[in-house]
Design an enzyme around this catalytic site. Structure first.
Site, PDB file in Angstrom:
ATOM      1  N   PHE A  46      -6.352  -2.969  -2.734  1.00 47.65           N
ATOM      2  CA  PHE A  46      -4.996  -3.502  -2.968  1.00 47.65           C
ATOM      3  C   PHE A  46      -4.197  -3.314  -1.687  1.00 47.65           C
ATOM      4  CE2 PHE A  46      -0.619  -2.400  -4.386  1.00 47.65           C
ATOM      5  CZ  PHE A  46      -0.327  -3.447  -5.255  1.00 47.65           C
ATOM      6  N   THR A  98       1.050  -2.166   1.400  1.00 49.44           N
ATOM      7  CA  THR A  98       1.826  -1.430   2.400  1.00 49.44           C
ATOM      8  C   THR A  98       1.614  -1.957   3.826  1.00 49.44           C
ATOM      9  OG1 THR A  98       1.581   0.517   1.007  1.00 49.44           O
ATOM     10  CG2 THR A  98       2.300   0.902   3.264  1.00 49.44           C
ATOM     11  N   PHE A 158       1.704   8.186  -3.335  1.00 46.58           N
ATOM     12  CA  PHE A 158       1.261   6.772  -3.421  1.00 46.58           C
ATOM     13  C   PHE A 158       1.490   6.162  -4.804  1.00 46.58           C
ATOM     14  CE2 PHE A 158      -3.685   7.664  -3.712  1.00 46.58           C
ATOM     15  CZ  PHE A 158      -3.509   8.257  -4.948  1.00 46.58           C
ATOM     16  N   GLU A 159       1.233   4.873  -4.879  1.00 52.54           N
ATOM     17  CA  GLU A 159       1.538   4.077  -6.085  1.00 52.54           C
ATOM     18  C   GLU A 159       3.012   4.255  -6.489  1.00 52.54           C
ATOM     19  OE1 GLU A 159      -1.349   3.943  -9.197  1.00 52.54           O
ATOM     20  OE2 GLU A 159      -3.026   4.007  -7.793  1.00 52.54           O
ATOM     21  N   GLN A 213      22.526   8.552  -6.160  1.00 56.54           N
ATOM     22  CA  GLN A 213      21.148   9.029  -6.390  1.00 56.54           C
ATOM     23  C   GLN A 213      21.092  10.360  -7.126  1.00 56.54           C
ATOM     24  OE1 GLN A 213      18.521   8.705  -3.031  1.00 56.54           O
ATOM     25  NE2 GLN A 213      18.532   6.476  -3.213  1.00 56.54           N
TER      26      GLN A 213
HETATM   27  C1  LIG Z   1      -3.933   8.261   1.089  1.00 57.05           C
HETATM   28  C2  LIG Z   1      -3.093   7.052   0.866  1.00 57.05           C
HETATM   29  C3  LIG Z   1      -3.616   5.965   0.182  1.00 57.05           C
HETATM   30  C4  LIG Z   1      -2.848   4.814  -0.002  1.00 57.05           C
HETATM   31  N1  LIG Z   1      -3.400   3.717  -0.622  1.00 57.05           N
HETATM   32  C5  LIG Z   1      -2.717   2.547  -0.618  1.00 57.05           C
HETATM   33  C6  LIG Z   1      -3.340   1.342  -1.085  1.00 57.05           C
HETATM   34  O1  LIG Z   1      -4.479   1.349  -1.536  1.00 57.05           O
HETATM   35  N2  LIG Z   1      -2.629   0.190  -1.028  1.00 57.05           N
HETATM   36  C7  LIG Z   1      -1.350   0.143  -0.537  1.00 57.05           C
HETATM   37  O2  LIG Z   1      -0.763  -0.928  -0.503  1.00 57.05           O
HETATM   38  N3  LIG Z   1      -0.717   1.278  -0.106  1.00 57.05           N
HETATM   39  C8  LIG Z   1      -1.378   2.469  -0.126  1.00 57.05           C
HETATM   40  N4  LIG Z   1      -0.771   3.610   0.342  1.00 57.05           N
HETATM   41  C9  LIG Z   1       0.610   3.555   0.786  1.00 57.05           C
HETATM   42  C10 LIG Z   1       1.557   4.254  -0.180  1.00 57.05           C
HETATM   43  O3  LIG Z   1       1.704   3.482  -1.343  1.00 57.05           O
HETATM   44  C11 LIG Z   1       2.860   4.514   0.563  1.00 57.05           C
HETATM   45  O4  LIG Z   1       2.600   5.613   1.410  1.00 57.05           O
HETATM   46  C12 LIG Z   1       4.022   4.797  -0.356  1.00 57.05           C
HETATM   47  O5  LIG Z   1       4.410   3.624  -0.998  1.00 57.05           O
HETATM   48  C13 LIG Z   1       5.224   5.375   0.372  1.00 57.05           C
HETATM   49  O6  LIG Z   1       5.553   4.627   1.507  1.00 57.05           O
HETATM   50  P1  LIG Z   1       5.739   5.357   2.917  1.00 57.05           P
HETATM   51  O7  LIG Z   1       4.579   6.256   3.094  1.00 57.05           O
HETATM   52  O8  LIG Z   1       5.977   4.323   3.931  1.00 57.05           O
HETATM   53  O9  LIG Z   1       6.993   6.278   2.731  1.00 57.05           O
HETATM   54  P2  LIG Z   1       8.517   5.825   2.901  1.00 57.05           P
HETATM   55  O10 LIG Z   1       8.791   4.645   2.075  1.00 57.05           O
HETATM   56  O11 LIG Z   1       8.852   5.786   4.342  1.00 57.05           O
HETATM   57  O12 LIG Z   1       9.242   7.075   2.219  1.00 57.05           O
HETATM   58  C14 LIG Z   1       9.452   8.309   2.920  1.00 57.05           C
HETATM   59  C15 LIG Z   1      10.261   9.218   1.996  1.00 57.05           C
HETATM   60  O13 LIG Z   1      11.527   8.617   1.728  1.00 57.05           O
HETATM   61  C16 LIG Z   1      11.710   8.496   0.332  1.00 57.05           C
HETATM   62  N5  LIG Z   1      12.445   7.270   0.053  1.00 57.05           N
HETATM   63  C17 LIG Z   1      12.149   6.018   0.424  1.00 57.05           C
HETATM   64  N6  LIG Z   1      13.056   5.161  -0.043  1.00 57.05           N
HETATM   65  C18 LIG Z   1      13.948   5.890  -0.742  1.00 57.05           C
HETATM   66  C19 LIG Z   1      15.132   5.585  -1.473  1.00 57.05           C
HETATM   67  N7  LIG Z   1      15.571   4.336  -1.632  1.00 57.05           N
HETATM   68  N8  LIG Z   1      15.809   6.587  -2.031  1.00 57.05           N
HETATM   69  C20 LIG Z   1      15.385   7.865  -1.921  1.00 57.05           C
HETATM   70  N9  LIG Z   1      14.284   8.213  -1.261  1.00 57.05           N
HETATM   71  C21 LIG Z   1      13.570   7.236  -0.669  1.00 57.05           C
HETATM   72  C22 LIG Z   1      10.318   8.479  -0.258  1.00 57.05           C
HETATM   73  O14 LIG Z   1      10.316   8.867  -1.603  1.00 57.05           O
HETATM   74  C23 LIG Z   1       9.607   9.447   0.647  1.00 57.05           C
HETATM   75  O15 LIG Z   1       9.842  10.766   0.226  1.00 57.05           O
HETATM   76  C24 LIG Z   1      -1.522   4.772   0.487  1.00 57.05           C
HETATM   77  C25 LIG Z   1      -0.991   5.891   1.144  1.00 57.05           C
HETATM   78  C26 LIG Z   1      -1.752   7.006   1.351  1.00 57.05           C
HETATM   79  C27 LIG Z   1      -1.147   8.162   2.104  1.00 57.05           C
END
Ligand SMILES: Cc1cc2nc3c(=O)[nH]c(=O)nc-3n(C[C@H](O)[C@H](O)[C@H](O)COP(=O)(O)OP(=O)(O)OC[C@H]3O[C@@H](n4cnc5c(N)ncnc54)[C@H](O)[C@@H]3O)c2cc1C
Length: 571
Positions: free
Chosen positions: A144, A147, A383-384, A487
């Site tokens: 999937f 990201t 994630f998810e 929030q």
């Molecule tokens: C091991 C692993 C496997 C993964 N597998 C997949 C996959 O198969 N497919 C896929 O598409 N993605 C995948 N991901 C991506 C994952 O879904 C994202 O890491 C996740 O959605 C968070 O995005 P980010 O890491 O960019 O964090 P960010 O969005 O940058 O968030 C950083 C922090 O800010 C907080 N934050 C963000 N926005 C807000 C808000 N509006 N209000 C308050 N707090 C906020 C978050 O909660 C977090 O604590 C994977 C990630 C990892 C690490």
């Protein structure tokens, strides 16, 4: 009706909570065989899992073994050569694989829960016929791809894009990061911005063998190290028109539906992990002796073990309730699914942390499984959908529906003059609700449906359901549309909804077990413990809606952010 939406308006939708759902007979028979086969295949590989965690890879022969067991076809209907399990049975399978190794669950789960789920939910008959049989056999493994490097939580801002060609095909370009199964998948569900009128997102089915598709190196991760996580790059990839999932521009809806529908896979996996840890922790507590006694005799160790039992039972109760909503064809379960993800991921992390603590210094050593459990479970709240973003989603979705009823109220005031009967009808209902909130008279009661042993728990939920409704109404009236930026308030509302919904699932399951001689009394104890602890949490949360230190918290964070750190030393 969504149980959580009902809670926001002070109602307990008991018809959707009781009786606790049972597994289909057909699933029961399939499960017995599958769970046994899983244990036989995975148990002898205990040391391999440790090695693969260090090496950071699952060997190809092992993945072939998963194929041979049919573990890539669990939820694909039998007509497409799959096993056709319900979501409830699927979650049970992942709970079994997680008892052995989390990376195994992730390889299977990323394929079924999210990788190919889009075809099941939105695929055309032709797409299903073309892909599902090969996905079921594991000839094709799915991933999937949502990201982007610049778009994680804010998935709607992805930059990966696709342009439509004159022949109806698409040219797809961009890079996805951290894609589970990225390095082993043959079929990707890819989300890209498309030049529809609103520049909306579309979903595409993309084969890894097509020109322009490539993946990066295996990421060196903290946990779930053996599962494949890579970047996936699309460099001018031609995607035929028949590989668009659902309609052009509907991709965001598709992505969210897949994630919501897939949550029981993650939940089931976490429950299995908790059970394995409780087995380890109880054995360790019984065997380890200090001060002349088994450490199991100390209350501070018992407290941890009881906490794990409550967390595991509650997680199990909520995961299988949500699985039942999905299996029964409901299309309004996204808040409940988000709550299950939040609760279970945090419960699993607490369990891993406490199990390691019970093991003491041994827990810190890599020869023991605890440190891997702490590392593996750390991803669950990220994630998810991160738990922060999901909490906002839970609160805002519940408030949105409540806000709609306010809007109805506003129009009722107008209607009083135009259509008095309709107008008074709505206002009459409102007055009744206010009276109930103020006095508790007329509140939803579920006593008739529950045994006397659950009375304390039941009374707590009946009372606090009204408290949630009052709190929700308060923040909505106080902040109006601006509530979206409040929030701290949203988190509090979400926490109330989480305690109430999970508690209600626990209550329902404990009621189903009440007549069971071996489990009934313990289940009632767990339900009462969960309710009393959640009552204390909820009372504190409600107090903090009006009396809190939010301004100081903001100010201090702003100070640290401006200073870019902690600017003092004692000496
Ligand atoms: C091991 C692993 C496997 C993964 N597998 C997949 C996959 O198969 N497919 C896929 O598409 N993605 C995948 N991901 C991506 C994952 O879904 C994202 O890491 C996740 O959605 C968070 O995005 P980010 O890491 O960019 O964090 P960010 O969005 O940058 O968030 C950083 C922090 O800010 C907080 N934050 C963000 N926005 C807000 C808000 N509006 N209000 C308050 N707090 C906020 C978050 O909660 C977090 O604590 C994977 C990630 C990892 C690490």
């Amino acid at each position: 009706m969504s149980v959580v939406k009902a809670l926001f308006s002070g109602r307990i939708a008991s018809e959707n909570l009781l009786p606790y759902p049972q597994l289909r007979e057909k699933d029961r028979e399939s499960l017995a065989l599958i769970l046994d086969a899983i244990d036989q295949f995975l148990e002898p590989r205990r040391h391999d899992f440790q090695r693969w965690d260090r090496d950071g890879a699952q060997p190809a022969e092992f993945i072939q073994g998963l194929r041979d067991l049919g573990l890539f076809g669990l939820i694909i209907p039998e007509e497409f050569a799959g096993i056709g399990l319900s979501n409830a049975a699927y979650a049970r399978v992942l709970s079994q694989t997680s008892r052995h190794d989390s990376s195994v669950s992730l390889t299977i789960g990323a394929h079924s829960s999210i990788g190919m789920k889009g075809i099941l939910l939105f695929g055309t008959a032709e797409q299903k016929a073309r892909y599902l049989p090969r996905l079921a056999s594991g000839e094709l493994i799915a991933a999937f791809c949502l990201t982007d490097a610049g778009a994680g939580s804010d998935a709607a801002s992805i930059r990966t894009h696709a342009e439509k060609n004159p022949d109806g095909s698409w040219t797809l370009s961009g890079e996805k990061i951290w894609i589970t199964n990225g390095g082993i998948a043959d079929l990707y569900t890819v989300f890209a911005r498309t030049p529809t009128a609103a520049g909306k997102i579309s979903a595409f089915l993309v084969e890894s063998r097509w020109p322009g598709v490539s993946h990066g190196k295996h990421e060196d991760k903290m946990g779930i190290r053996a599962s494949s996580t890579t970047t996936v790059t699309f460099d001018g990839v031609r995607v035929p028109p028949e590989n668009v999932l659902d309609a052009d521009g509907k991709g965001f809806k598709v992505a969210m539906a897949i994630l919501n529908n897939g949550r029981t896979g993650l939940g089931g996996g976490a429950v299995g992990g908790m059970k394995a840890l409780i087995e380890l922790a109880t054995a360790q507590a019984n065997e380890r002796r200090q001060f002349g006694r088994a450490i199991a005799e100390f209350d501070l160790i018992k407290e941890k073990i009881a906490g794990m039992m409550v967390d595991c039972f509650a997680s199990e109760s909520v995961v299988w309730m949500v699985a039942h909503y999905i299996d029964s064809g409901s299309d309004d379960y996204s808040i409940e699914a988000a709550i299950s993800k939040i609760f279970v991921s945090e419960a699993m992390q607490r369990t891993a942390y406490e199990a390691l603590q019970i093991a003491g210094g041994s827990g810190f050593m890599r020869d023991y499984p605890y440190e891997q459990a702490v590392r593996d479970s750390r991803i669950l709240t990220i994630f998810e959908g991160t738990n922060e973003v999901l909490r906002l989603y839970v609160a805002l979705s519940g408030l949105r529906d409540l806000g709609r009823s306010f809007a109805e109220l506003r129009s009722a005031l107008d209607d009083i003059f135009n259509n008095p009967i309709k107008g008074f009808g709505i206002l009459g209902g409102y007055a009744e609700k206010r009276l109930t909130q103020a006095t508790g008279i007329g509140r939803d009661r579920i006593s008739a449906l529950l045994p006397a042993s659950l009375r304390t728990a039941r009374e707590i939920y009946e009372k606090y359901t009204l408290e949630l409704a009052k709190a929700a109404e308060y923040v909505l009236r106080r902040y109006g549309k601006g509530v979206a930026d409040r929030q701290f308030e949203l988190k509090r509302i979400a926490d109330l909804a989480i305690d109430l919904f999970v508690g209600a699932c626990v209550l329902s399951r404990a009621a189903a077990l009440a007549g069971d001689a071996s489990k009934g009394a313990q289940a009632a104890t767990i339900a009462t413990l969960f309710a009393q602890r959640s009552k204390r949490r909820m009372a504190g949360t409600i107090r903090r809606i009006t009396r809190n230190e939010d301004d100081s918290v903001r100010m201090l964070a702003d100070f640290a952010l401006a200073e870019r750190g902690y600017p003092w030393d004692v000496v």
